[in-house]
Design a protein around this motif. Structure first.
Motif, short mmCIF file in Angstrom:
data_model
loop_
_atom_site.label_atom_id
_atom_site.label_comp_id
_atom_site.label_asym_id
_atom_site.label_seq_id
_atom_site.Cartn_x
_atom_site.Cartn_y
_atom_site.Cartn_z
N SER A 21 0.85 -1.20 0.00
CA SER A 21 0.00 0.00 0.00
C SER A 21 0.88 1.24 0.00
O SER A 21 1.88 1.28 0.72
CB SER A 21 -0.89 0.02 1.25
OG SER A 21 -1.69 -1.12 1.29
N GLU A 22 0.50 2.20 -0.83
CA GLU A 22 1.24 3.48 -0.86
C GLU A 22 0.44 4.46 -0.01
O GLU A 22 -0.68 4.83 -0.37
CB GLU A 22 1.36 4.01 -2.29
CG GLU A 22 1.72 2.98 -3.36
CD GLU A 22 3.18 2.54 -3.32
OE1 GLU A 22 3.93 3.02 -2.45
OE2 GLU A 22 3.56 1.69 -4.15
N ILE A 23 1.01 4.88 1.14
CA ILE A 23 0.26 5.71 2.09
C ILE A 23 0.82 7.13 2.08
O ILE A 23 2.01 7.33 2.36
CB ILE A 23 0.40 5.16 3.54
CG1 ILE A 23 0.31 3.64 3.57
CG2 ILE A 23 -0.60 5.83 4.48
CD1 ILE A 23 -1.03 3.06 3.67
N VAL A 24 -0.05 8.07 1.79
CA VAL A 24 0.37 9.47 1.77
C VAL A 24 0.25 10.02 3.19
O VAL A 24 -0.85 10.11 3.73
CB VAL A 24 -0.50 10.29 0.80
CG1 VAL A 24 0.00 11.73 0.70
CG2 VAL A 24 -0.53 9.64 -0.57
N VAL A 25 1.38 10.37 3.80
CA VAL A 25 1.36 10.84 5.19
C VAL A 25 1.88 12.28 5.25
O VAL A 25 2.58 12.73 4.34
CB VAL A 25 2.23 9.92 6.10
CG1 VAL A 25 1.71 8.50 6.10
CG2 VAL A 25 3.69 9.96 5.70
N PRO A 26 1.55 13.02 6.33
CA PRO A 26 2.02 14.41 6.42
C PRO A 26 3.55 14.49 6.55
O PRO A 26 4.19 13.49 6.93
CB PRO A 26 1.36 14.93 7.71
CG PRO A 26 0.41 13.90 8.15
CD PRO A 26 0.72 12.63 7.47
N GLU A 27 4.07 15.66 6.27
CA GLU A 27 5.53 15.86 6.27
C GLU A 27 6.19 15.43 7.57
O GLU A 27 7.26 14.82 7.58
CB GLU A 27 5.84 17.34 6.04
CG GLU A 27 6.30 17.63 4.63
CD GLU A 27 6.48 19.10 4.39
OE1 GLU A 27 7.14 19.76 5.21
OE2 GLU A 27 5.93 19.59 3.38
#
Ligand code: FAD
Length: 381
Positions: free
Chosen positions: A171-177
């Motif tokens: 899974s490609e998870i977009v997380v905050p900086e």
């Protein structure tokens, strides 16, 4: 009219692209047939070990997402063993970008790519091989199956034998900086939370690749375990940009990877390391071993491609056999596998040197006195 070529490579992943590049260097014309339109997404953690990158005679830094200096090993997300190195151990990449980059290198040396061409059928006659796609027929003197885990070349030529499979989910998870910053330059491997396998986190430039893999025979609940792993990392509420799963093929004893006019490379041949799940290294390596054999056949008239079998037995399959034995024990006893790291710095040194390509499994086995030596060390632990 049927188009005729010296060599047709089916599949434009790292194996097919590298072979096209290597043959291009030798002045041999290649047609690469790829079923997807490039660049295409590939379900993969995207870890290119340093030893894999070293095989290439060009720099890959323009397609690198992150450079890994630290590996964190956990048992069931408990206190980690942190292995660090002053040199880069792994480069993370997005496979659509990385694979396309390799293909473009081959095209610069004259390889012809036709993408969006799914090979469906292969027929071998005395003089030619006829390769049918959904809308074309091509002819060649040799065909190379670099078409991955579900290889149509292997299937059509009756070469799907002696193979075992693992299943991998990614899974490609977009997380905050601020979350991304915690993972910079660090890969996490968790043993014990996936029965018969392990889970991982590989940082990319703007997101995390989080996955899990295990033997296909134990994969019934892999999705659920993967979800649990995401929850325990505290990142399951972030956007999942993509999630998919694939088979990971691993050849077993006695696998034949050549025929009179055909060779198999990379995943099509089952060259993934059964201990680590690393497949890019052997995809590239098998292509580099195949190129001189093909040159000998086409340019120097040497009959048959059996030299390829010999060289991969020596360079690849012997290594995979050791990895397989280690994997069987580590999969069965993950706590022990984790404990091995805490035993001594020597183990981490061996693991990091494996990733750097400074040592191989055979050398490690020799150094500790064979499997009996490894077993003794484990028992001592
Ligand atoms: C979840 C997961 C995570 C992984 N993580 C890593 C990792 O971090 N590092 C690593 O080294 N390895 C990893 N691997 C393994 C790695 O992805 C493979 O070993 C590697 O991609 C093999 O390269 P290849 O060129 O042999 O095959 P592929 O990369 O699979 O390329 C095969 C190509 O053939 C094409 N093709 C297929 N069928 C046809 C057809 N009929 N006609 C035309 N074209 C066709 C496909 O579209 C594809 O482009 C992972 C695998 C999985 C499943």
């Amino acid at each position: 009219m049927k188009q005729s070529h010296d060599v047709i490579v089916v599949g434009a992943g790292p194996a097919g692209a590298t072979l096209a590049y290597e043959l291009g260097k030798r002045g041999i014309g290649v047609l690469v047939l790829e079923k997807e339109k490039l660049p295409r997404y590939k379900c993969c953690a995207g870890g290119v070990t340093r030893k894999a990158a070293k095989l290439l005679d060009f720099d890959i830094s323009e397609v690198v997402e992150d450079v890994i200096y630290e590996l964190s090993f956990n048992f069931k997300l408990g206190r980690p063993y942190l292995g660090q190195h002053s040199q880069p151990l792994i480069y993370t990449v997005m496979r659509d970008v990385f694979d396309h980059f390799l293909v473009k290198r081959a095209q610069q040396l004259g390889a012809v790519l036709i993408d969006g061409q799914k090979v469906t059928q292969i027929q071998v006659s005395a003089d030619w091989i006829e390769i049918s796609t959904t809308d074309n027929i091509f002819r060649s003197r040799l065909v190379v199956g670099a078409d991955g885990a579900y290889s149509v070349v292997a299937r059509e030529l009756g070469m799907v034998r002696s193979m075992e499979y693992a299943t991998g989910i990614e899974s490609e998870i977009v997380v905050p900086e601020e979350e991304m910053a915690k993972w910079k330059s660090r890969v996490q491997i968790d043993l014990g939370c996936i029965p018969g396998g392990y889970a991982w986190v590989f940082p990319k430039r703007n997101h995390l690749s989080v996955g899990a893999g295990c033997l296909a025979s134990k994969a019934r609940h892999l999705n659920r375990h993967h979800q649990k792993f995401l929850n325990s990392l505290g990142i399951s509420s972030y956007t999942i940009a993509r999630s998919s799963s694939r088979l990971i093929p691993m050849c077993t004893k006695g696998r034949f990877v050549w025929q009179d006019k055909a060779l198999l490379l990379g995943d099509a041949a089952g060259f993934t390391d059964p201990l680590t799940g690393e497949g890019i290294y052997n995809a590239i390596q098998s292509a580099q071993l195949a190129a001189p054999v093909i040159e000998n056949s086409l340019v120097r008239g040497k009959v048959g491609l059996q030299d390829y079998q010999q060289i991969v037995e020596w360079k690849i399959m012997s290594e995979l056999r050791i990895a397989r034995t280690l994997s069987k024990n580590f999969v069965r006893f993950p706590r022990l596998a984790f404990g091995v790291f805490n035993q001594s710095e020597e183990v981490w040194r061996a693991v990091s040197n494996l990733m750097l390509g400074e040592i191989n499994y055979a050398a490690i086995k020799g150094k500790v006195g064979g499997f009996r030596g490894i077993l003794n060390r484990l028992l001592r632990f």
